[in-house]
Scaffold this motif. Structure first.
Motif, PDB file in Angstrom:
ATOM      1  N   TRP A   3      19.357   4.386  -7.363  1.00 22.02           N
ATOM      2  CA  TRP A   3      18.728   3.225  -6.758  1.00 22.02           C
ATOM      3  C   TRP A   3      18.635   3.475  -5.257  1.00 22.02           C
ATOM      4  O   TRP A   3      19.268   4.376  -4.722  1.00 22.02           O
ATOM      5  N   ALA A   4      17.836   2.647  -4.592  1.00 18.70           N
ATOM      6  CA  ALA A   4      17.512   2.900  -3.176  1.00 18.70           C
ATOM      7  C   ALA A   4      18.760   2.814  -2.301  1.00 18.70           C
ATOM      8  O   ALA A   4      19.574   1.901  -2.457  1.00 18.70           O
ATOM      9  N   PHE A   5      18.916   3.764  -1.387  1.00 18.72           N
ATOM     10  CA  PHE A   5      20.029   3.755  -0.446  1.00 18.72           C
ATOM     11  C   PHE A   5      19.581   3.268   0.926  1.00 18.72           C
ATOM     12  O   PHE A   5      20.394   2.834   1.742  1.00 18.72           O
ATOM     13  N   GLY A   6      18.258   3.339   1.192  1.00 19.18           N
ATOM     14  CA  GLY A   6      17.739   2.922   2.501  1.00 19.18           C
ATOM     15  C   GLY A   6      18.123   1.503   2.888  1.00 19.18           C
ATOM     16  O   GLY A   6      18.571   1.272   4.022  1.00 19.18           O
ATOM     17  N   LEU A  56      12.497  -3.472   8.112  1.00 19.55           N
ATOM     18  CA  LEU A  56      12.331  -4.399   6.987  1.00 19.55           C
ATOM     19  C   LEU A  56      11.311  -3.872   5.970  1.00 19.55           C
ATOM     20  O   LEU A  56      11.639  -3.764   4.782  1.00 19.55           O
ATOM     21  N   PRO A  57      10.063  -3.500   6.389  1.00 16.38           N
ATOM     22  CA  PRO A  57       9.163  -2.904   5.396  1.00 16.38           C
ATOM     23  C   PRO A  57       9.686  -1.597   4.809  1.00 16.38           C
ATOM     24  O   PRO A  57       9.486  -1.321   3.625  1.00 16.38           O
ATOM     25  N   ASP A  78      11.443   1.163  -0.029  1.00 14.35           N
ATOM     26  CA  ASP A  78      12.464   1.956  -0.714  1.00 14.35           C
ATOM     27  C   ASP A  78      12.931   1.234  -1.987  1.00 14.35           C
ATOM     28  O   ASP A  78      13.120   1.853  -3.037  1.00 14.35           O
ATOM     29  N   LEU A  79      13.083  -0.093  -1.907  1.00 14.96           N
ATOM     30  CA  LEU A  79      13.476  -0.871  -3.092  1.00 14.96           C
ATOM     31  C   LEU A  79      12.410  -0.774  -4.177  1.00 14.96           C
ATOM     32  O   LEU A  79      12.721  -0.700  -5.367  1.00 14.96           O
ATOM     33  N   ARG A 139       0.821  -1.220   0.000  1.00 16.69           N
ATOM     34  CA  ARG A 139       0.000   0.000   0.000  1.00 16.69           C
ATOM     35  C   ARG A 139       0.850   1.264   0.000  1.00 16.69           C
ATOM     36  O   ARG A 139       0.440   2.294  -0.543  1.00 16.69           O
ATOM     37  N   LEU A 140       2.046   1.198   0.630  1.00 13.35           N
ATOM     38  CA  LEU A 140       2.884   2.400   0.720  1.00 13.35           C
ATOM     39  C   LEU A 140       3.890   2.507  -0.433  1.00 13.35           C
ATOM     40  O   LEU A 140       4.579   3.517  -0.555  1.00 13.35           O
ATOM     41  N   SER A 141       3.978   1.473  -1.282  1.00 11.59           N
ATOM     42  CA  SER A 141       4.920   1.519  -2.408  1.00 11.59           C
ATOM     43  C   SER A 141       4.291   2.261  -3.581  1.00 11.59           C
ATOM     44  O   SER A 141       3.884   1.664  -4.584  1.00 11.59           O
TER      45      SER A 141
END
Ligand SMILES: [Zn+2]
Length: 248
Positions: free
Chosen positions: A231-234, A112-113, A118-119, A28-30
């Motif tokens: 790309w994602a750094f998180g 984890l989420p 972020d990915l 839902r948050l992606s």
């Protein structure tokens, strides 16, 4: 020894169970930055229920059409179990369980989420960052009461400020690919890293760049990204903090 094994087993199961409840939240948050969270299944248009059941429920399947919504439950469960188990094994010594372990595990369960979102879409949603911050501060507050000294907590708060300041500078550098979500996450991770000492903080600030460099080379070599791509750094920030806590 027996206590350490028991604690690790309990944390592994707990990490797996809690992670099983996160795929819907991740799905839902992606969304694109600035867009509202997804409100319905994209295949059958069945709306998500209001309140907690619409966000936190076991598994990734839509109850209406069976479509997978979000990351694979098996992958998320395996990651949650491994991360919580490793952290507990690493932070449990001959003198018992580290008082800061609950704070670290709470951060891992929300981290984890955050990494998966972020990915998926290059963002770290504020509500999850805020939830993680509250959980970590409560956990470290509890650990302060157990220890009877405020020194580690003060160091943790200073470390969060130092980490935030360092990442603000990095984000403002010309050509920087860091976003302000990364700055907030780095500040948050400074809390547990600083709690365990300045060397752990330094390791936790350095490792994400090493991980990100290796990931970037792999992505470039396999043609998954081009020069100038972002790309994602998180996930690198979170993985770096995880390894720093385990090694430190
Ligand atoms: Zn559906």
């Amino acid at each position: 020894m027996f206590a350490a094994l028991t604690a690790t087993a309990v944390a592994t199961v707990l990490g797996a169970v809690l992670a099983a409840f996160t795929p819907r939240l991740v799905h839902r948050l992606s969304v694109e930055p600035g867009s509202p969270p997804r409100s319905a299944c994209e295949r059958c248009t069945r709306p998500f229920p209001h309140g907690r059941p619409g966000w936190v429920r076991p598994g990734a399947r839509c109850p209406g059409c069976g479509a997978r919504l979000g990351p694979r439950t098996g992958t998320v469960v395996a990651l949650g179990a491994a991360i919580c188990g490793l952290l507990t094994a690493g932070l449990t010594g001959t003198d018992g369980i580290d008082p800061a372990l609950p704070a670290v595990l709470a951060l891992a369960v929300v981290g984890l989420p955050l990494a998966l979102i972020d990915l998926a879409c290059l963002r770290l949603p504020d509500p999850l960052l805020a939830l993680a911050a509250v959980a970590v501060l409560l956990g470290l507050g509890g650990a302060t009461i157990v220890l009877g000294t405020s020194e580690p907590l003060l160091r943790a708060l200073l470390a969060a400020l130092a980490s935030a300041a360092g990442y603000v500078l990095l984000a403002l550098l010309p050509g920087s690919r860091l976003g302000f979500g990364d700055v907030k996450l780095a500040a948050l991770l400074g809390l547990p890293l600083g709690w365990f000492g300045w060397p752990v903080l330094l390791l936790g600030l350095f490792l994400p760049h090493l991980i990100n460099g290796v990931v970037g080379l792999a992505l470039l070599a396999t043609g998954r990204v081009g020069r100038g791509s972002t790309w994602a750094f998180g996930p690198a920030l979170l993985a770096g903090a995880l390894f720093a806590l385990l090694l430190g």
